[in-house]
Design an enzyme around this catalytic site. Structure first.
Site, mmCIF file in Angstrom:
data_model
loop_
_atom_site.group_PDB
_atom_site.id
_atom_site.type_symbol
_atom_site.label_atom_id
_atom_site.label_comp_id
_atom_site.label_asym_id
_atom_site.label_seq_id
_atom_site.Cartn_x
_atom_site.Cartn_y
_atom_site.Cartn_z
ATOM 1 C CE LYS A 50 -3.950 1.607 2.926
ATOM 2 N NZ LYS A 50 -4.622 1.567 4.012
ATOM 3 C CB SER A 54 -8.103 3.123 3.394
ATOM 4 O OG SER A 54 -7.212 2.502 4.284
ATOM 5 C CB SER A 86 -7.842 0.113 6.407
ATOM 6 O OG SER A 86 -8.584 1.373 6.255
#
Lengths: 476, 477
Positions: free
Chosen positions: A78, A153, A177
Site C-alpha cells: 500500500k 482504505s 482498512s
C-alpha cells in the site's frame, strides 16, 4: 481463478521446474497490464522486479537452500509504507513525487527473505476512507464488478490480490482498512495485535490504531508474512518485544473453540440480510462441528464509530501537520508568506476527506471542547476495551460480519460520509482494543459480490486465530 | 505607593545527552547547519520517536536533587503549532504527567537563604533555529537543534526582584553542573528562561495578571527586562490602567519589551497524549539508585564548610562555586587540618593558576600531599608564609616531585630562631640606622616594623619574625 493461491504453489512450481521466478513475475506484470482499468497501482516496479527475479532464479539454481523463506512471493504494498529510494504518497497530491529515504521495518524484513515487490498500490488518501475513492490518483475498482468499489482504505491492495496481479499484499488497518476491502473483494485480510508489527515506515493516520496488515488467498501466506514481519523494533517504541511464534507452523487447530457473537451485530438494522444469514449459517456449522457458540452482550456497538472518529481524527490532525510545504512534498506556488505557504499548500495539497478529518480532529482537541469530545471518547475506548477483554476471558474468538453490506457502487459514499463511516462498524472494535482480526471469504451474495466474515481473538492470539480461520475455511 | 514585584520563571535546560531526545542524532554544539539531522528529526513521513533513556535519567537526577516528587509513571504529550523550525508541526513535551512535581531550590540573598518552590519539571524536545538576519527577504532554518532534549523547570511565583532571579539562575546553573545534567552555558543557550512578571501594591496577597517575557538569554538581559517591565507595569497602574496578560519579546539592543503580534499570542496548542510513546515507568529501585548516586549538593557543601570547617561565608562561597574546586578542597583537607590555610591556598594561588592557564584543578601539578606539607612548614614556623606560598610553591610547580622541606632547605628559606644569628643581624641593623634608633628610643615605637623588615632582608627571609622582634626590642631598650 488466480494462477497461484499460495506461496507453496509458487515454490513447488519453481522447484519442479515448471516455472521460474522470472516467469511468475512476468505473469503478474501481464495481469497488471490487463487490469489497468481497475487503477490498482500507483507505481509498478516492472524492471526492478524482473531483475530481482532473475537474480533470485540464479541464486536458487546455484543452491536451492540459499533462498529466503519468501522466495517466490510477489508482493504489492500500500502507498503508505516506505521503501527506500521509492515513492510514497499516501494517495495524496501533497506527497506527489516524494521518495522515501528509508525502508519500513516490515519491508526490510520481507526483502531480507527474498520477497519481490512488484508495485505500490492505490489507497484512500492517507488511508482515510472506506471505499478507496478519496485517492488523489482516482478510485480503485472492484475486479468482480468494476462499477463497484473495492472497499478501503487498502482497496488497491485487496484488488491487487483479487485480480491476480501479485500473490500477497501489504496494507494498513486503522479501523478495518485491510479486513473490510478483503471482504468486498473475496480475499483474506488480516490485522495483527497492535504492536505486533513495527509501524516504522508506515505513514501515520491514527497512531494508536494503525497496524500493518496482510492480504492473500491463503491463511498460510498470512501466517508466514506475519512471522517474518512481526517483532520488536528499535525504531518503534510501541512495537512489542514479545517473542514471535512460528505462526506458519502452528496452523493445526486442536480441540473445540468457544466462540462469542453479539446479537446486536447479527441483528443490526444496517446489516444486509444475506450477510446475516451467512453469519447464522456459519454459527450453525460451527455448533454442528462441536464448537461452543453463544451470544454475549456488548453495550457499546453504537458508540464505536463516533468514539473512533473523534480519536483517530484527533491523532490525524496532528500526524498530518508535518505536511506543511516547508521541507518536502507539495508547496503551493501561490504562497508569498510563511502563513500562506501553510494554508495554500495544505488547502491545495490535501483532498476533501483528509481536510474534513483534520478539521474534525483539530476541533475535538480545541480548548473548551477537549473534555466533551476527546476525553469522553477515550473513556468510551476504555469501556470497550474492558468489555472486550472480559469477553476473551471466557471465549477464544468473536465472530462478526466484516462489513454491513457487500461492495457499494462507485460514487455512492462520497455524498454521505457518515454512511461511509458506518461501513467500519464491525471492524473498528479490533482497532479500538488492539486485538487481531481476520476477514475470510464465506460465500457469494445473490448480487454476485463476495461476502466476508470476521474472526477476532484476544491480544497476541494470532497463532490460534490463524489456525482457527484455516479450520473454518477447510470445513466450510 | 510602594509596589512588590512578583516573578515566576520557566527555565529551559539543554541536557548534555549524546543524542537527541527521540532519535540518535548528534547533539554537539556548533555543527554546520542541518548536518545533525535524520529522517526522524526532519519529521519525514513514517518516522517515529523513541524516548532517550539518558534524558529520563538526567531529569530524574535533577528532580531528586531539587526534592521533587518523581512521577513513576510519566507520559508524553504533543503540543501542536506550525512553525518553520518545528518539523513535525508539533513538539513532544509533557503536559498531564510531567516527570517531576514540587520541590524547591534555595538561593542565598546576603546572609539569608530563601526557598524558591518548583511547580514541576517536564521533559521536551527543542525546536530548530530560525535565522532572520542573513538576508532581507528570506529566513534560514537550521534543524541541528531540532529534537535536542530539554528540561523545563517551572517555578512558583516566589521571586521578588531581578537580584533574586539572578541568584536563582546562578544557583540553578551551579546545580545542573554539579549534577552533570547540562553544561549550563547561557551564551550557547544551554540555560535560558522565560520570565513571568507582575506587580502588585505592597500588602496585596492576590496576584495581578502577568506578562511573559521571552528571549532572555543572559542574566544581564533578564535584569534589564525585569527593570523595564516593572516600570512599565507600575506606570500603567498609576495611570489607573490594568496590565493585560500577554507575551512580550525582549529586545537586547534597546532594552525594551514589546508585545508579540496578537496572532502569535493566541495559540491553542491542542495538547493531547503522544500516541507514539508508551508511558515511562520508573521503579523504586531506579529511583533509589539514582538518589544514592547524587553528589553532595552545593548548599550542603556550603553548610559543611562554614559549620564543620569554620570557614568564612566568603571562602565557603568560592569553594563551592563549582564541584571541582569543592572536591579539590575536600581532597586537600584529607592531608591537613588547617582548613583556613587550605582554603586560602586554593583561593589565592590555585584558582588564579587555573584561570591563567585556562586549565582545571585536577591538572595542577603539585600533589595535595605536598601542598599539605607546605602548610605544615608554615604552621611549624619553619618557613614564613610568603616564602612558602610564593617561592617554594612556584618552585614546586616546575618540580612537583620535590619535597617542600627539601626545597626550602635548598632555597635556603628555613626560618631561623637561633638567637646568636638573630642578635648578630639585629646589631647590624641598629648600627646601620642610628637616627632611627634615636627616634625609636624617643617613643616612636612603630619603627619596630622598620627594623624588623631590615632584619628580614638581611636574613633573606629566614628570620623567625617572633624571635627577631623580641631580640630587637631587647637591644633597643
Amino acid at each position: 481463478m488466480p494462477k497461484f493461491t499460495s506461496l507453496e504453489q509458487v515454490q513447488q512450481a519453481i522447484r519442479q521446474g515448471e516455472s521460474s521466478l522470472e516467469a511468475v513475475v512476468t505473469h503478474y506484470l501481464e495481469q497488471i497490464q490487463a487490469s489497468r482499468d481497475l487503477n490498482i497501482y500507483i507505481e509498478v516496479y516492472a524492471e526492478e522486479a524482473l531483475a530481482k527475479a532473475r537474480q533470485l532464479d540464479q541464486k536458487f539454481k546455484q543452491d536451492t537452500n540459499s533462498v529466503g523463506r519468501l522466495f517466490g512471493a510477489i508482493l504489492s504494498h500500500k502507498d503508505v509504507i516506505c521503501w527506500q529510494g521509492h515513492g510514497v504518497t499516501a494517495g495524496s497530491k501533497i506527497l506527489e513525487g516524494f521518495e522515501s529515504l528509508f525502508s519500513a521495518t516490515a519491508i526490510e524484513r520481507v526483502l531480507a527473505e527474498d520477497a519481490i515487490i512488484i508495485g505500490r498500490t492505490n489507497c484512500d488518501e492517507f488511508a482515510m476512507g472506506s471505499t478507496n475513492e478519496t485517492s488523489f490518483y482516482g478510485p480503485v475498482r472492484n475486479a468482480i464488478d468494476p462499477s463497484k468499489v473495492p472497499g478501503g482504505s487498502s482497496g488497491g491492495s485487496a484488488v491487487s490480490v483479487q485480480a491476480d496481479t501479485c500473490l500477497i499484499a501489504l496494507g494498513s488497518d486503522t479501523g478495518g482498512s485491510v479486513r473490510q476491502p478483503a471482504a468486498f473483494c473475496g480475499v483474506m485480510g488480516f490485522k495483527p495485535t497492535y504492536g505486533r508489527i513495527s509501524r516504522h515506515g508506515l505513514l501515520a493516520y491514527g497512531s494508536s490504531f494503525d497496524q500493518i496488515g496482510v492480504l492473500a488467498h491463503s491463511v498460510s501466506d498470512l501466517a508466514l508474512c506475519l512471522e517474518i514481519m512481526a517483532g520488536g523494533d528499535d525504531f518503534d517504541a510501541t512495537a512489542s518485544q514479545q517473542a514471535v511464534p512460528a505462526y506458519s507452523q502452528l496452523l493445526n487447530y486442536q480441540g473445540k473453540a468457544k466462540i462469542a457473537y453479539f446479537d446486536t451485530a447479527i441483528n443490526h438494522p444496517k446489516l444486509d440480510p444475506e450477510i446475516r444469514q451467512s453469519s447464522l449459517d456459519l454459527i450453525e456449522k460451527l455448533r454442528a462441528d462441536g464448537h461452543q457458540v453463544e451470544a454475549v452482550p456488548f453495550d457499546y456497538l453504537d458508540y464505536i464509530i463516533p468514539a473512533y472518529y473523534v480519536l483517530t481524527t484527533a491523532e490525524a490532525s496532528s500526524n498530518l501537520s508535518r505536511y506543511d510545504g516547508i521541507r518536502f512534498g507539495y508547496r503551493s506556488p501561490n504562497a508569498k508568506t510563511l502563513e500562506e505557504t501553510y494554508k495554500k499548500s495544505r488547502a491545495e495539497g490535501f483532498g476533501t476527506e483528509v481536510k474534513r478529518r483534520i478539521m474534525l480532529g483539530s476541533f475535538v482537541l480545541s480548548s473548551g471542547y477537549y473534555d466533551a469530545y476527546y476525553t469522553k471518547a477515550q473513556k468510551v475506548r476504555r469501556l470497550i476495551y474492558e468489555q472486550t477483554k472480559e469477553i476473551f476471558q471466557k471465549h477464544d474468538f468473536l465472530l462478526m460480519p466484516a462489513a454491513p453490506s457487500t461492495a457499494w457502487n462507485l460514487g455512492e459514499s462520497l455524498a454521505d460520509p457518515v454512511a461511509m463511516y458506518l461501513l467500519d462498524i464491525f471492524t473498528v472494535q479490533a482497532n479500538m482494543v488492539g486485538i487481531p482480526g481476520i476477514a475470510i471469504p464465506v460465500g457469494t451474495h445473490s448480487n454476485g459480490l463476495p461476502i466476508g466474515l470476521q474472526l477476532l481473538a484476544g491480544h497476541w492470539k494470532e497463532a490460534e486465530l490463524l489456525a482457527f480461520a484455516e479450520l473454518v475455511l477447510q470445513t466450510s | 505607593m510602594a509596589y512588590e514585584t512578583v516573578i515566576g520563571l520557566e527555565v529551559h535546560v539543554q541536557l548534555n545527552t549524546h543524542s537527541k531526545a527521540f532519535c540518535a542524532d548528534d547533539t554537539s554544539f556548533g555543527g554546520e547547519p542541518n548536518t545533525q539531522v535524520s529522517v526522524v528529526s526532519l519529521g519525514h513521513p513514517g518516522t517515529l520517536p523513541k524516548a532517550n533513556g539518558q534524558q529520563i535519567a538526567l531529569a530524574t537526577r535533577l528532580g531528586l536533587a531539587l526534592g521533587c516528587k518523581i512521577n513513576q509513571r510519566t507520559t508524553f504529550d504533543r503540543k501542536n503549532y506550525f512553525y518553520a523550525d518545528l518539523p513535525k508541526g508539533y513538539q513532544i513535551t509533557q503536559d498531564q504527567r510531567p516527570i517531576c512535581v514540587g520541590g524547591d531550590l534555595d538561593i542565598k540573598m546576603g546572609d539569608a537563604w530563601k526557598s524558591i518552590r518548583i511547580h514541576h519539571i517536564h521533559m521536551e524536545e527543542d525546536a530548530g533555529k530560525s535565522i532572520h538576519t542573513l538576508a532581507p527577504k528570506h529566513s534560514f532554518i537550521d534543524l541541528n537543534r531540532a529534537g535536542t532534549p530539554l528540561l523545563e523547570i517551572v517555578t512558583e511565583p516566589d521571586l521578588r526582584s531581578g537580584e533574586e532571579v539572578d541568584a536563582f539562575m546562578t544557583a540553578m546553573r551551579q546545580l545542573v553542573r554539579y549534577l552533570e545534567v547540562s553544561d549550563g552555558n547561557m551564551e550557547q543557550g544551554s540555560l535560558r528562561c522565560d520570565v513571568n512578571i507582575s506587580v502588585r501594591p505592597h500588602g496585596q496577597t492576590s496576584y495581578n495578571d502577568r506578562c511573559e517575557v521571552k528571549n532572555v538569554n543572559s542574566m544581564k538581559f533578564a535584569r534589564q527586562a525585569i527593570d523595564y517591565e516593572v516600570k512599565r507595569q507600575i506606570k500603567i497602574m498609576e495611570n489607573g490602567g490594568k496590565v493585560k496578560q500577554q507575551t512580550l519579546n525582549f529586545d537586547p539592543n534597546t532594552g525594551v519589551t514589546s508585545p508579540l503580534r496578537e496572532k502569535e499570542d493566541a495559540h491553542d496548542y491542542r495538547y493531547f497524549p503522544e500516541p507514539d510513546l508508551p508511558p515511562v515507568v520508573l521503579s523504586d529501585a531506579y529511583l533509589n539508585n539514582t538518589n544514592q548516586a547524587l553528589p553532595q549538593l552545593p548548599k550542603a557543601a556550603y553548610n559543611e564548610l562554614t559549620q564543620k570547617y569554620q570557614l568564612s561565608d566568603y571562602d565557603a562561597s568560592i569553594l563551592v562555586e563549582d564541584r571541582e574546586t569543592l572536591l579539590y578542597f575536600q581532597g586537600l583537607i584529607q592531608h591537613t587540618s588547617n582548613y583556613k590555610a587550605a582554603a586560602n591556598l586554593i583561593i589565592n594561588r590555585l584558582l588564579p593558576w587555573k584561570q591563567e592557564n585556562k586549565s582545571t584543578l585536577s591538572t595542577f601539578p603539585v600533589p595535595s600531599t605536598s601542598l599539605a606539607a607546605l602548610i605544615a612548614l608554615v604552621e611549624e614556623g619553619k618557613v614564613n608564609s610568603t616564602a612558602a606560598y610564593q617561592n617554594i610553591l612556584n618552585a614546586l610547580i616546575t618540580k612537583p616531585d620535590q619535597a617542600p622541606l627539601a626545597l626550602a632547605q635548598e632555597m635556603n628559606l628555613i626560618q631561623s630562631a637561633d638567637s646568636d644569628f638573630l642578635s648578630d643581624l639585629a646589631k647590624e641593623v641598629i648600627a646601620q640606622f642610628p637616627d632611627k634608633v634615636k627616634e625609636y628610643q624617643k617613643g616612636k615605637k612603630g619603627l619596630i616594623g622598620f627594623f624588623m623588615g631590615e632584619l628580614m632582608k638581611k636574613s633573606k627571609g629566614k628570620a623567625d619574625p617572633k624571635a627577631s622582634t623580641e631580640i630587637l626590642q631587647q637591644l633597643l631598650k
